[in-house]
Write a protein that holds these residues in place. Sequence first.
Motif, PDB file in Angstrom:
ATOM      1  N   ASN A  24      14.993  -5.582  -6.194  1.00  0.00           N
ATOM      2  CA  ASN A  24      14.450  -5.381  -4.849  1.00  0.00           C
ATOM      3  C   ASN A  24      15.322  -4.424  -4.033  1.00  0.00           C
ATOM      4  N   LEU A  25      16.646  -4.527  -4.206  1.00  0.00           N
ATOM      5  CA  LEU A  25      17.548  -3.606  -3.525  1.00  0.00           C
ATOM      6  C   LEU A  25      17.366  -2.183  -4.029  1.00  0.00           C
ATOM      7  N   TRP A  26      17.038  -2.072  -5.324  1.00  0.00           N
ATOM      8  CA  TRP A  26      16.923  -0.761  -5.962  1.00  0.00           C
ATOM      9  C   TRP A  26      15.594  -0.075  -5.643  1.00  0.00           C
ATOM     10  N   VAL A  27      14.482  -0.802  -5.773  1.00  0.00           N
ATOM     11  CA  VAL A  27      13.159  -0.180  -5.623  1.00  0.00           C
ATOM     12  C   VAL A  27      12.338  -0.795  -4.489  1.00  0.00           C
ATOM     13  N   GLY A  28      12.922  -1.718  -3.741  1.00  0.00           N
ATOM     14  CA  GLY A  28      12.160  -2.425  -2.718  1.00  0.00           C
ATOM     15  C   GLY A  28      11.576  -1.527  -1.646  1.00  0.00           C
ATOM     16  N   GLY A  29      12.222  -0.364  -1.411  1.00  0.00           N
ATOM     17  CA  GLY A  29      11.712   0.544  -0.389  1.00  0.00           C
ATOM     18  C   GLY A  29      10.414   1.218  -0.767  1.00  0.00           C
ATOM     19  N   ASP A  30      10.134   1.296  -2.060  1.00  0.00           N
ATOM     20  CA  ASP A  30       8.900   1.917  -2.566  1.00  0.00           C
ATOM     21  C   ASP A  30       7.988   0.806  -3.065  1.00  0.00           C
ATOM     22  N   LYS A  31       6.992   0.422  -2.259  1.00  0.00           N
ATOM     23  CA  LYS A  31       6.136  -0.710  -2.589  1.00  0.00           C
ATOM     24  C   LYS A  31       5.413  -0.529  -3.918  1.00  0.00           C
ATOM     25  N   VAL A  32       4.951   0.708  -4.178  1.00  0.00           N
ATOM     26  CA  VAL A  32       4.215   0.967  -5.421  1.00  0.00           C
ATOM     27  C   VAL A  32       5.131   0.802  -6.630  1.00  0.00           C
ATOM     28  N   LEU A  33       6.332   1.396  -6.552  1.00  0.00           N
ATOM     29  CA  LEU A  33       7.283   1.291  -7.661  1.00  0.00           C
ATOM     30  C   LEU A  33       7.743  -0.150  -7.855  1.00  0.00           C
ATOM     31  N   LYS A  35       6.075  -2.826  -7.206  1.00  0.00           N
ATOM     32  CA  LYS A  35       4.983  -3.565  -7.836  1.00  0.00           C
ATOM     33  C   LYS A  35       4.927  -3.289  -9.332  1.00  0.00           C
ATOM     34  N   ASP A  36       5.183  -2.020  -9.715  1.00  0.00           N
ATOM     35  CA  ASP A  36       5.187  -1.671 -11.144  1.00  0.00           C
ATOM     36  C   ASP A  36       6.325  -2.379 -11.876  1.00  0.00           C
ATOM     37  N   VAL A  37       7.518  -2.342 -11.284  1.00  0.00           N
ATOM     38  CA  VAL A  37       8.675  -3.011 -11.906  1.00  0.00           C
ATOM     39  C   VAL A  37       8.435  -4.512 -12.009  1.00  0.00           C
ATOM     40  N   ALA A  38       7.897  -5.106 -10.934  1.00  0.00           N
ATOM     41  CA  ALA A  38       7.602  -6.542 -10.942  1.00  0.00           C
ATOM     42  C   ALA A  38       6.574  -6.881 -12.021  1.00  0.00           C
ATOM     43  N   ALA A 208       8.570 -12.081  -8.594  1.00  0.00           N
ATOM     44  CA  ALA A 208       8.274 -12.468  -7.211  1.00  0.00           C
ATOM     45  C   ALA A 208       9.307 -11.910  -6.237  1.00  0.00           C
ATOM     46  N   ILE A 209      10.569 -11.966  -6.615  1.00  0.00           N
ATOM     47  CA  ILE A 209      11.624 -11.539  -5.689  1.00  0.00           C
ATOM     48  C   ILE A 209      11.739 -10.016  -5.653  1.00  0.00           C
ATOM     49  N   THR A 210      11.345  -9.331  -6.735  1.00  0.00           N
ATOM     50  CA  THR A 210      11.358  -7.862  -6.735  1.00  0.00           C
ATOM     51  C   THR A 210      10.439  -7.314  -5.656  1.00  0.00           C
ATOM     52  N   THR A 211       9.261  -7.886  -5.519  1.00  0.00           N
ATOM     53  CA  THR A 211       8.290  -7.374  -4.540  1.00  0.00           C
ATOM     54  C   THR A 211       8.514  -7.943  -3.144  1.00  0.00           C
ATOM     55  N   GLU A 212       8.838  -9.227  -3.047  1.00  0.00           N
ATOM     56  CA  GLU A 212       8.942  -9.869  -1.735  1.00  0.00           C
ATOM     57  C   GLU A 212      10.362  -9.877  -1.186  1.00  0.00           C
TER      58      GLU A 212
END
Length: 443
Positions: A24-33, A35-38, A208-212
Amino acid sequence: MRNRLTAFILTGMVLGVITGFAANLWVGGDKVLAKDVAGYFHLLADIFLHLIKMIIAPLVFSTLVAGIAHMGDSAALGRIGGRALAWFIIASLISLTLGLIFVNFFAPGEGLNLVRSGADSGVNTEALNFRDFVLHVFPTSMVGAMAENSILQIVVFSLFVGVALTAIGEKGKPIVTVIEAMVELMLQVTGYVMRVAPFAVFGALASAITTEGLGVLKTFGELVGEFYLSLFALWILLCCAGALFLGRRMIKLLKYVREPLLIAFSTASSEAAYPKMLEQLDRFGVPRRIYSFVLPLGYSFNLDGSMMYSTFATIFIAQAYGIDLPIATQITILLVLMVTSKGIAAVPRASLVVVAATLGQFDLPVEGIAFILAVDHFMDMGRTATNVLGNAIATSVITKWEGMLEVEEPDYVPHPKAPTHTAAHGRAGLELASDMVDDRPHG
């Protein structure tokens, strides 16, 4: 593997939270990315849930038919079913009432001052129809029911098959033998599938934590925290009720069901915990002919956590929109939920659908569902674990009520040269022996 599974699941939970937070710290700023990682993290959980769905239908069918065939008479079946339904109804009323009491006590929605807009909630409530639910209970095809993993329909079909096998007596023994072999086969397959559980737990939490992010729990901390306090109170009440019948063995039961509870909590899926629950109840001393009948019924009619959530969420939304509900209206809502909640096993996103339908029926703002969607997954984890605990206690109490609770399997470390066997095999042998020598009626 059995003794280490709890440690592996706990490790998976911790690593899932850490990995999800880092992602989430790494890609959390990019919602689309994000979601893909999650999605890739959740692939592990999806694989596990697919495997679980693969074995649920044959496992429920074979264990239930074998259990009914071993009961020997329809009177015992009716008595156990009646006691199970009585327990389920009482537990349902207690769960709904407790949710109503705590949401009024904590009042988590007061002060939010949301404004009603009439927007769509995004939840389809058309699936919740009492007539359609009753019709859905009865299958039009055995193959269709199994293909769709419709537990309630599989239970109905299995009841007909099991009672019919009992009625035809000796002629049905070859079929009973085949079904018993199928039970052993499915229990062995279940053992293989459960080895994937720690990876599924890791994937579900990381996703769950990657996106939220962890912040979602802080943002909605009051709602989530007070809901979990309410669930904790329900757990205490359920355990006290179980202890009235099981005595000190209630503590033993909690020890045996800790792994299914962790699986249910981490994956937010009751189905995921079902195979492990069968094994642990077997080890606790519940005969197969009891748990194979009562547990599937409980998965359809005894969802204590989901019912508490239904009253809690409904009144919370009313509070959030500044709507004051008289106590008489709240009791009416409780009684409506008592009926509608019995159909939630057959409905996708079940608890949300029930809440949305109830809000609409009482002219409350259905769009309030969208407000709790952000943390619904985390609340679902708690209510799913509560559902699983409630069914474990119900099954054990009914077994004790019938006078059929056996001594639990002792924990021991086998000698390296000693032959190994599964709990299911050992219990099955005891059960066969008891079937041959114990023909007294149980009251």
